[in-house]
Motif scaffolding. Structure first.
Motif, PDB file in Angstrom:
ATOM      1  N   LEU A  60      45.976  50.081  28.922  1.00  0.00           N
ATOM      2  CA  LEU A  60      45.854  48.677  29.323  1.00  0.00           C
ATOM      3  C   LEU A  60      47.190  47.966  29.205  1.00  0.00           C
ATOM      4  O   LEU A  60      47.588  47.194  30.079  1.00  0.00           O
ATOM      5  N   ASP A  61      47.885  48.193  28.096  1.00  0.00           N
ATOM      6  CA  ASP A  61      49.173  47.530  27.899  1.00  0.00           C
ATOM      7  C   ASP A  61      50.179  47.956  28.964  1.00  0.00           C
ATOM      8  O   ASP A  61      50.961  47.140  29.458  1.00  0.00           O
ATOM      9  N   ALA A  62      50.154  49.232  29.318  1.00  0.00           N
ATOM     10  CA  ALA A  62      51.096  49.723  30.323  1.00  0.00           C
ATOM     11  C   ALA A  62      50.826  49.117  31.688  1.00  0.00           C
ATOM     12  O   ALA A  62      51.741  48.965  32.504  1.00  0.00           O
ATOM     13  N   ALA A  63      49.576  48.769  31.957  1.00  0.00           N
ATOM     14  CA  ALA A  63      49.197  48.217  33.263  1.00  0.00           C
ATOM     15  C   ALA A  63      49.078  46.698  33.232  1.00  0.00           C
ATOM     16  O   ALA A  63      48.473  46.120  34.136  1.00  0.00           O
ATOM     17  N   LEU A  64      49.657  46.050  32.222  1.00  0.00           N
ATOM     18  CA  LEU A  64      49.490  44.600  32.068  1.00  0.00           C
ATOM     19  C   LEU A  64      49.927  43.845  33.320  1.00  0.00           C
ATOM     20  O   LEU A  64      51.005  44.051  33.849  1.00  0.00           O
ATOM     21  N   ASP A  65      49.066  42.976  33.775  1.00  0.00           N
ATOM     22  CA  ASP A  65      49.364  42.034  34.851  1.00  0.00           C
ATOM     23  C   ASP A  65      49.063  40.650  34.289  1.00  0.00           C
ATOM     24  O   ASP A  65      47.901  40.313  34.047  1.00  0.00           O
ATOM     25  N   ARG A  66      50.090  39.843  34.072  1.00  0.00           N
ATOM     26  CA  ARG A  66      49.907  38.559  33.399  1.00  0.00           C
ATOM     27  C   ARG A  66      49.107  37.561  34.234  1.00  0.00           C
ATOM     28  O   ARG A  66      48.724  36.506  33.733  1.00  0.00           O
ATOM     29  N   ARG A  67      48.807  37.894  35.470  1.00  0.00           N
ATOM     30  CA  ARG A  67      47.959  37.028  36.292  1.00  0.00           C
ATOM     31  C   ARG A  67      46.487  37.220  35.985  1.00  0.00           C
ATOM     32  O   ARG A  67      45.664  36.373  36.319  1.00  0.00           O
ATOM     33  N   VAL A  68      46.121  38.345  35.376  1.00  0.00           N
ATOM     34  CA  VAL A  68      44.724  38.724  35.179  1.00  0.00           C
ATOM     35  C   VAL A  68      44.262  38.272  33.798  1.00  0.00           C
ATOM     36  O   VAL A  68      44.894  38.574  32.792  1.00  0.00           O
TER      37      VAL A  68
END
Length: 493
Positions: A456-464
């Protein structure tokens, strides 16, 4: 004045919602979960999950049960326990934070011939009602006009735009932090009906007394239909789409808390017949000077003050509601007793960690312990069950008496008082329980799937801002394991 703090977090990729669970009647099944978790054989759906725990005597420190006691886990909001323990020791349970209105010139015939300064003192509970009380006290001096500027200052604490940079931009639990904060540094985005056109957005500062427009935060409407209904458009500036089928209101974080507090006070003052200039940050509190402890109070006259509730009461609310802003502000204030120039949450947390870990720890020792901030928000902190148990013991009765339980609305069994911590694929609980024998025991329980958390951290998208459904399902299963272990401990001892 009573303003209920917001809970830590709605669902997010980095900080998932505490799932609501109805009380489970199948205690035998839960107890079985507790036994299998202790043995490392977890139920279906928790493959890859690790469980670490310590059950101990809080007075003498003797360990009754342990499993993976020296394995590091992300503590999440369980990290608020050492924050409160250190703050109580350094500041004292009766410490109060003072918010002030100051004047830099003489008051003649109702005119302040100088600047008016709203200076924070680190009160995390300051609300609209408190600002109104300050204004009432100011009017009692006879002041009717300010000839100079209207300034705001964070006082002895730095002002930071967010707690953790690994959170979604619109996460309302990842607020700005400063010595001058109001209404927990959140803004409520609502959509007002407009005759003959689309609804218009408005941002409000919310307290028990009133919902007032927050002039320091702005939102610009954009067409609906995009995948991200709210996006940043600068500091305390947002792009927002009409809600459509979603809820018509949502919370947003405030990144400039000092300006928000000053803007709200200005609006209240105007309603009471006292016009104030547009608020400005006091020059001494510009970002590059944030480490200065003295603020702008030197040489200014105190016109009005407001004290917070005592620290013990603030800490009780903090642990009950798990409010991140309160933890960070209280932790910063405590760390400033050790180093008056500390200006970051990481350095501040490290100072408190050093204070709490002066005594050697048997077993695995303190190696690997890391408190990245004071609230536990984010995935940078690490603690083993043994280390957290020692930190809980270090807090002593002053901390233990503040732990929330079932009577505080927590989904805990009777006789259990503890602080929880929740992230997506992370679950923690630490506190005290009263066993069936009447014996009082301390416990720390961490449950985590490190692999899925790292993905999850590796795929972080701050818009979500929403957690994936599978993370919410994992949380339900982890909560059942937690309940089973608590039930077994209570019934066995």
């Amino acid at each position: 004045m009573t303003v209920t703090p917001p809970f830590d977090a709605p669902p997010s990729r980095s900080f998932g919602r505490r799932p609501f669970l109805c009380r489970l009647s199948a205690l035998g099944l839960l107890a079985a979960f507790g036994r299998t978790a202790a043995a490392g054989d977890l139920p279906s759906g928790l493959e890859g999950t690790e469980v670490g725990h310590v059950l101990f005597d809080p007075e003498g420190g003797g360990i009754l049960e342990q499993g993976a006691a020296d394995r590091p886990f992300i503590p999440a909001s369980v990290a608020k326990l050492p924050t409160v323990a250190a703050a109580l020791a350094l500041l004292g349970p009766d410490h109060r934070f003072t918010t002030s209105l100051l004047g830099t010139g003489p008051l003649r015939d109702g005119v302040l011939e100088g600047d008016l300064i709203l200076q924070g003192g680190g009160d995390p509970s300051l609300a609209t009602e408190g600002l109104q009380s300050l204004l009432d006290a100011l009017r009692a001096t006879g002041l009717r006009q300010v000839a100079g500027r209207f300034l705001h200052a964070s006082g002895p604490l730095p002002e930071l735009p967010e707690i953790d940079s690994g959170q979604p931009w619109a996460a309302p639990y990842n607020t700005g932090v400063g010595g001058l904060s109001v209404n927990y540094n959140r803004a409520l985005l609502v959509w007002r009906p407009a005759a003959g056109g689309p609804p218009r957005p408005e941002l409000l500062s919310v307290a028990d007394a009133a919902r007032l427009p927050l002039d320091s935060v702005a939102v610009r409407p954009v067409p609906a239909g995009g995948p991200f209904p709210v996006l940043p458009d600068g500091v305390d500036r947002w792009l927002a789409a009409p809600p459509g089928g979603e809820a018509a209101a949502r919370w947003l974080p405030v990144a400039r808390p000092g300006l928000a507090a000053a803007s709200l006070l200005r609006r209240l003052a105007a309603a009471g017949g006292l016009p104030l200039p547009t608020p400005q940050m006091a020059p001494q509190m510009a970002p590059q000077m944030a480490s200065q402890a003295g603020g702008v109070a030197d040489g200014a006259a105190v016109l009005a003050t407001l004290d917070s509730p005592p620290l013990a009461e603030l800490a009780r609310r903090l642990l009950r509601h798990s409010n991140n802003l309160s933890a960070e502000v209280i932790g910063l204030a405590a760390a400033r007793r050790l180093d008056g120039t500390v200006a970051t949450l990481e350095r501040s947390a490290a100072l408190l960690q050093g204070m709490l870990t002066r005594k050697p720890l048997e077993g695995g020792g303190w190696a690997g312990l890391r408190l990245a901030n004071h609230s536990g928000l984010g995935t940078g902190s690490r603690a083993t069950p043994r280390q957290m148990a020692a930190l809980l013991r270090a807090g002593g009765p002053a901390l233990w008496e503040l732990l929330p339980g079932e009577e505080d609305g927590k989904a805990l069994p009777p006789g259990v008082h503890a602080k929880s911590g929740t992230l997506a694929y992370v679950k923690g609980l630490a506190g005290l329980l009263t066993a069936a024998s009447g014996r009082r025991l301390g416990f720390v329980l961490f449950i985590a799937d490190a692999g899925r958390r790292a993905a999850l951290d590796a795929a972080l998208d701050r818009r979500v801002t929403t957690a994936p459904p599978e993370a919410q399902g994992w949380a339900l299963r982890a909560r059942a394991v937690q309940a089973g272990m608590l039930d077994r401990w209570v019934s066995t001892y």
